[in-house]
Design an enzyme around this catalytic site. Structure first.
Site, PDB file in Angstrom:
ATOM      1  N   GLY A  80      -4.055  -2.195   3.705  1.00 51.07           N
ATOM      2  CA  GLY A  80      -3.917  -2.665   5.092  1.00 51.07           C
ATOM      3  C   GLY A  80      -2.910  -1.812   5.843  1.00 51.07           C
ATOM      4  O   GLY A  80      -1.831  -1.526   5.331  1.00 51.07           O
ATOM      5  N   ARG A  86      -9.498   0.389   1.816  1.00 52.33           N
ATOM      6  CA  ARG A  86      -9.337  -0.303   0.535  1.00 52.33           C
ATOM      7  C   ARG A  86     -10.371   0.348  -0.384  1.00 52.33           C
ATOM      8  O   ARG A  86     -11.541   0.469  -0.013  1.00 52.33           O
ATOM      9  CB  ARG A  86      -9.583  -1.794   0.705  1.00 52.33           C
ATOM     10  CG  ARG A  86      -8.599  -2.434   1.688  1.00 52.33           C
ATOM     11  CD  ARG A  86      -8.472  -3.910   1.472  1.00 52.33           C
ATOM     12  NE  ARG A  86      -7.705  -4.550   2.541  1.00 52.33           N
ATOM     13  CZ  ARG A  86      -6.380  -4.678   2.535  1.00 52.33           C
ATOM     14  NH1 ARG A  86      -5.684  -4.205   1.522  1.00 52.33           N
ATOM     15  NH2 ARG A  86      -5.753  -5.284   3.529  1.00 52.33           N
ATOM     16  N   ASP A 127       0.659  -3.355  -2.382  1.00 54.65           N
ATOM     17  CA  ASP A 127       0.511  -3.558  -3.819  1.00 54.65           C
ATOM     18  C   ASP A 127      -0.597  -2.695  -4.450  1.00 54.65           C
ATOM     19  O   ASP A 127      -0.371  -1.995  -5.444  1.00 54.65           O
ATOM     20  CB  ASP A 127       0.216  -5.050  -4.043  1.00 54.65           C
ATOM     21  CG  ASP A 127       0.304  -5.414  -5.490  1.00 54.65           C
ATOM     22  OD1 ASP A 127       1.392  -5.259  -6.059  1.00 54.65           O
ATOM     23  OD2 ASP A 127      -0.730  -5.820  -6.057  1.00 54.65           O
ATOM     24  N   THR A 183       3.547  -2.444   4.351  1.00 57.44           N
ATOM     25  CA  THR A 183       2.637  -3.579   4.515  1.00 57.44           C
ATOM     26  C   THR A 183       3.332  -4.625   5.370  1.00 57.44           C
ATOM     27  O   THR A 183       4.543  -4.833   5.209  1.00 57.44           O
ATOM     28  CB  THR A 183       2.232  -4.220   3.169  1.00 57.44           C
ATOM     29  OG1 THR A 183       1.652  -5.514   3.423  1.00 57.44           O
ATOM     30  CG2 THR A 183       3.392  -4.419   2.226  1.00 57.44           C
ATOM     31  N   ASP A 207       3.055  -7.661   5.017  1.00 57.69           N
ATOM     32  CA  ASP A 207       3.294  -8.874   4.216  1.00 57.69           C
ATOM     33  C   ASP A 207       4.686  -8.965   3.586  1.00 57.69           C
ATOM     34  O   ASP A 207       5.105 -10.037   3.177  1.00 57.69           O
ATOM     35  CB  ASP A 207       2.256  -8.967   3.089  1.00 57.69           C
ATOM     36  CG  ASP A 207       0.858  -9.301   3.606  1.00 57.69           C
ATOM     37  OD1 ASP A 207       0.711  -9.477   4.824  1.00 57.69           O
ATOM     38  OD2 ASP A 207      -0.066  -9.391   2.784  1.00 57.69           O
ATOM     39  N   ASP A 257       5.550  -8.037   0.689  1.00 56.20           N
ATOM     40  CA  ASP A 257       5.385  -8.644  -0.639  1.00 56.20           C
ATOM     41  C   ASP A 257       5.470  -7.647  -1.796  1.00 56.20           C
ATOM     42  O   ASP A 257       4.866  -7.855  -2.840  1.00 56.20           O
ATOM     43  CB  ASP A 257       4.040  -9.390  -0.698  1.00 56.20           C
ATOM     44  CG  ASP A 257       2.854  -8.457  -0.486  1.00 56.20           C
ATOM     45  OD1 ASP A 257       3.060  -7.309  -0.069  1.00 56.20           O
ATOM     46  OD2 ASP A 257       1.719  -8.896  -0.743  1.00 56.20           O
ATOM     47  N   ARG A 297      -1.424 -12.940   2.573  1.00 54.85           N
ATOM     48  CA  ARG A 297      -2.398 -13.401   1.581  1.00 54.85           C
ATOM     49  C   ARG A 297      -1.722 -14.142   0.435  1.00 54.85           C
ATOM     50  O   ARG A 297      -2.110 -15.236   0.088  1.00 54.85           O
ATOM     51  CB  ARG A 297      -3.117 -12.169   1.036  1.00 54.85           C
ATOM     52  CG  ARG A 297      -4.523 -12.420   0.675  1.00 54.85           C
ATOM     53  CD  ARG A 297      -5.239 -11.167   0.304  1.00 54.85           C
ATOM     54  NE  ARG A 297      -4.416  -9.949   0.341  1.00 54.85           N
ATOM     55  CZ  ARG A 297      -4.893  -8.746   0.502  1.00 54.85           C
ATOM     56  NH1 ARG A 297      -6.179  -8.591   0.680  1.00 54.85           N
ATOM     57  NH2 ARG A 297      -4.116  -7.690   0.494  1.00 54.85           N
TER      58      ARG A 297
HETATM   59  O1  F6P Z   1      -2.285  -6.750   3.058  1.00 49.52           O
HETATM   60  C1  F6P Z   1      -2.017  -7.011   4.378  1.00 49.52           C
HETATM   61  C2  F6P Z   1      -3.011  -7.965   4.972  1.00 49.52           C
HETATM   62  O2  F6P Z   1      -2.831  -7.868   6.356  1.00 49.52           O
HETATM   63  C3  F6P Z   1      -2.924  -9.407   4.479  1.00 49.52           C
HETATM   64  O3  F6P Z   1      -1.913 -10.148   5.102  1.00 49.52           O
HETATM   65  C4  F6P Z   1      -4.310  -9.903   4.837  1.00 49.52           C
HETATM   66  O4  F6P Z   1      -4.663 -11.020   4.071  1.00 49.52           O
HETATM   67  C5  F6P Z   1      -5.158  -8.723   4.514  1.00 49.52           C
HETATM   68  O5  F6P Z   1      -4.344  -7.591   4.688  1.00 49.52           O
HETATM   69  C6  F6P Z   1      -6.413  -8.599   5.330  1.00 49.52           C
HETATM   70  O6  F6P Z   1      -7.138  -7.528   4.857  1.00 49.52           O
HETATM   71  P1  F6P Z   1      -8.372  -6.863   5.618  1.00 49.52           P
HETATM   72  O7  F6P Z   1      -7.848  -6.242   6.875  1.00 49.52           O
HETATM   73  O8  F6P Z   1      -8.876  -5.865   4.650  1.00 49.52           O
HETATM   74  O9  F6P Z   1      -9.307  -7.977   5.905  1.00 49.52           O
END
Ligand code: F6P
Length: 320
Positions: free
Chosen positions: A11, A72, A103, A125, A127, A129, A171
């Site tokens: 992300g 991803r 991560d 990120t 998050d 995390d 998440r």
């Molecule tokens: O990892 C960061 C994040 O923004 C999370 O908070 C969220 O759940 C996820 O990515 C969403 O991913 P995507 O943009 O691939 O739907």
């Protein structure tokens, strides 16, 4: 080493561009060459790689997202994918790699390290995390974006005497909900790292109403459940004129805050210092305001990110 690569993966987060700029400019300052890899590990395997010069990172520090794009790419979890990636790096004469991401990206960097290729991870990120750092690039901007939304929602919540469930990203981690919730004076904060009782949530809303409180803001981390599901469950305990607001990807975009830009610049500069000395297998972080580098394998395997749960308790005390 003389030639390094850089990619952003997972992300995107505000401040990633500032980190790419810092790595590029610092490396050139040190007499090294930098190659930008588009679309994270997917672009690495595909060989979507180009030389970056000083001007390529001009006018980027203030931009959200990542100009190297991101993806991803679960295929990089396979040894086959990893070896293809290393083959491409060798083809371009790249001796070390900077990986900016969360991560999943760190796991990619860890895999390269295990194959003997020097990689350095920079935590990026929203998050927050990632183990091995108190803060990640993008977190500060994200909580300020949520805060702005909370302030706006509070206006309309007060006008209509409504309860709002505001679902925010995160998440597996409640950091965004916690920090933005405390800053925004939330009435309740619901995060994956702390139990909650819906009946208690309802009682607290009712107690506020009985005292004449007009608005009620509940900040919910998406990792617990969705906002609509939460509102449905809450409705079983009373009618609180509830509305749901899902902030979603709005929180991932936007110009990075000063704090995120400075953090990104420090991390980027330090990553180059390490690679210049042929040091890989590390992840960079900030701990107690000091920039640190830790062993990436040990950090990922033996450490877990923990949010500051004192904020949770504090919010309960302040939001009576
Ligand atoms: O990892 C960061 C994040 O923004 C999370 O908070 C969220 O759940 C996820 O990515 C969403 O991913 P995507 O943009 O691939 O739907």
């Amino acid at each position: 080493m003389k030639r390094i690569g850089i990619l952003t993966s997972g992300g995107d987060a505000p401040g990633m561009n500032a980190a790419i700029r810092a790595v590029t400019r610092k490396a050139i300052y040190e007499g090294m060459e930098v190659y930008g890899i588009n679309y994270g590990f997917a672009g690495l395997v595909a060989g979507d790689i180009r030389r970056l010069d000083v001007a390529d990172v001009g006018d980027k520090i203030q931009r959200g997202g990542t100009f190297l794009y991101s993806a991803r790419y679960p295929e990089f979890a396979t040894v086959e994918g990893q070896l293809k990636g290393i083959e491409q790096l060798k083809k371009f004469g790249i001796e070390g790699l900077v990986v900016i991401g969360g991560d999943g990206s760190y796991h990619g960097a860890m895999a390269l390290t295990r194959h003997g290729f020097p990689a350095v991870g920079i935590p990026g990120t929203i998050d927050n995390d990632i183990p091995g750092t108190d803060y990640t690039i993008g977190f500060d901007t994200a909580i300020n974006t949520v805060l702005d939304a909370l302030d706006r929602i509070r206006d309309t919540a007060t006008s209509h005497v409504r309860t709002f469930v505001i679902e925010v990203m995160g998440r597996g981690a409640g950091d965004i909900a916690l920090w933005a919730g405390v800053a925004g004076g939330a009435d309740d904060i619901i995060i994956p790292e702390h139990d909650f009782d819906m009946e208690d949530v309802a009682k607290r809303i009712q107690a506020g109403r009985d005292r004449g409180k007009k608005h009620c803001l509940i900040v919910l981390a998406e990792g617990v459940m969705g906002g609509n599901e939460f509102a449905e469950k809450l409705a079983k305990y009373g009618d609180f004129h509830t509305r749901v607001s899902i902030l979603g990807h709005i929180v991932r975009g936007g110009s990075p805050s000063a704090r995120d830009r400075v953090l990104a610049s420090k991390f980027g500069g330090y990553a180059v210092d390490l690679l210049k000395e042929n040091k890989g297998g590390l992840c960079i972080g900030i701990e107690n305001e000091q920039i640190v580098a830790r062993d990436i394998i040990d950090t990922l395997e033996n450490n877990k990110h923990k949010p500051d749960l004192s904020l949770y308790q504090l919010n309960r005390e302040l939001s009576v």
